[in-house]
Motif scaffolding. Structure first.
Motif, PDB file in Angstrom:
ATOM      1  N   SER A  19       0.933  -1.504   0.358  1.00  0.00           N
ATOM      2  CA  SER A  19       0.166  -0.165   0.009  1.00  0.00           C
ATOM      3  C   SER A  19       1.165   1.483   0.117  1.00  0.00           C
ATOM      4  O   SER A  19       1.644   1.621   1.082  1.00  0.00           O
ATOM      5  CB  SER A  19      -0.793  -0.141   1.138  1.00  0.00           C
ATOM      6  N   PHE A  21       1.489   5.155   0.432  1.00  0.00           N
ATOM      7  CA  PHE A  21       0.544   6.708   0.503  1.00  0.00           C
ATOM      8  C   PHE A  21       1.080   7.827  -0.112  1.00  0.00           C
ATOM      9  O   PHE A  21       2.955   7.624   0.334  1.00  0.00           O
ATOM     10  CB  PHE A  21      -0.004   6.618   1.961  1.00  0.00           C
ATOM     11  N   ARG A  22       1.228   8.969   0.068  1.00  0.00           N
ATOM     12  CA  ARG A  22       1.578  10.115  -0.553  1.00  0.00           C
ATOM     13  C   ARG A  22       1.828  11.211  -0.200  1.00  0.00           C
ATOM     14  O   ARG A  22       0.073  11.470  -0.478  1.00  0.00           O
ATOM     15  CB  ARG A  22       2.703  10.148  -1.953  1.00  0.00           C
ATOM     16  N   SER A  23       1.902  11.996   0.217  1.00  0.00           N
ATOM     17  CA  SER A  23       2.012  13.850   1.208  1.00  0.00           C
ATOM     18  C   SER A  23       2.932  14.373   0.303  1.00  0.00           C
ATOM     19  O   SER A  23       3.137  14.379  -0.336  1.00  0.00           O
ATOM     20  CB  SER A  23       2.333  13.204   2.459  1.00  0.00           C
ATOM     21  N   TYR A  28       5.504   6.832   1.199  1.00  0.00           N
ATOM     22  CA  TYR A  28       5.567   5.687   2.341  1.00  0.00           C
ATOM     23  C   TYR A  28       4.594   4.753   1.650  1.00  0.00           C
ATOM     24  O   TYR A  28       3.997   4.725   0.851  1.00  0.00           O
ATOM     25  CB  TYR A  28       4.083   6.391   3.923  1.00  0.00           C
ATOM     26  N   SER A  44       9.628   4.548   5.181  1.00  0.00           N
ATOM     27  CA  SER A  44       8.591   5.846   5.186  1.00  0.00           C
ATOM     28  C   SER A  44       9.960   6.763   4.358  1.00  0.00           C
ATOM     29  O   SER A  44      11.443   6.978   4.861  1.00  0.00           O
ATOM     30  CB  SER A  44       8.693   6.895   6.000  1.00  0.00           C
ATOM     31  N   ARG A  82      -1.792   1.345  -5.205  1.00  0.00           N
ATOM     32  CA  ARG A  82      -1.682   2.564  -5.277  1.00  0.00           C
ATOM     33  C   ARG A  82      -2.628   3.489  -4.660  1.00  0.00           C
ATOM     34  O   ARG A  82      -2.533   4.794  -5.233  1.00  0.00           O
ATOM     35  CB  ARG A  82      -1.567   2.799  -6.957  1.00  0.00           C
ATOM     36  N   ASN A  83      -3.679   3.101  -3.838  1.00  0.00           N
ATOM     37  CA  ASN A  83      -4.086   3.613  -3.968  1.00  0.00           C
ATOM     38  C   ASN A  83      -5.189   5.033  -4.107  1.00  0.00           C
ATOM     39  O   ASN A  83      -5.159   6.203  -4.012  1.00  0.00           O
ATOM     40  CB  ASN A  83      -4.661   4.521  -2.559  1.00  0.00           C
ATOM     41  N   TYR A  85      -3.844   6.665  -6.671  1.00  0.00           N
ATOM     42  CA  TYR A  85      -2.930   8.234  -7.239  1.00  0.00           C
ATOM     43  C   TYR A  85      -2.809   7.210  -8.673  1.00  0.00           C
ATOM     44  O   TYR A  85      -2.628   6.197  -8.788  1.00  0.00           O
ATOM     45  CB  TYR A  85      -1.625   7.178  -6.737  1.00  0.00           C
TER      46      TYR A  85
END
Length: 105
Positions: A19, A21-23, A28, A44, A82-83, A85
């Protein structure tokens, strides 16, 4: 209006789910066994000292680091989540880093 439903992505111990996650600043990734509901590995960009690199290069290196950790568990195939994205930029660079280590998805 018709809404698209998200397809359920499921991973298990032999083929776990990654999984992403990007900010705005960091990216991450975690390796999850959905059957047991456990996170096996977590990385991360906050945990590593990547100075003077672009975000895309950081994502690629993080993918290689994660790929080496996954390979040490003897896992060769993964499911890439890729959630929602777009498969572009940093998410694509992370996936390329995973593929260069030898993982298949």
């Amino acid at each position: 209006m018709i809404r698209k439903r998200k397809k359920k992505i499921f991973g298990y111990l032999e083929k776990p789910r990654i999984s992403v996650f990007r900010s705005n600043k960091h990216i991450y990734a975690q390796v999850i066994d959905d059957y047991k509901g456990h996170t096996l590995i977590y990385v991360s960009s906050k945990n590593f000292d990547f100075k003077n690199l672009k975000k895309k290069d950081i994502s690629y290196k993080l993918g290689k680091i994660l790929g080496k950790k996954i390979s040490s568990y003897g896992i060769k195939k993964i499911v890439f989540d890729r959630n929602r994205y777009i498969y572009h930029g940093r998410v694509k660079a992370l996936a390329e880093g995973l593929r260069n280590v030898g993982l298949q998805f």
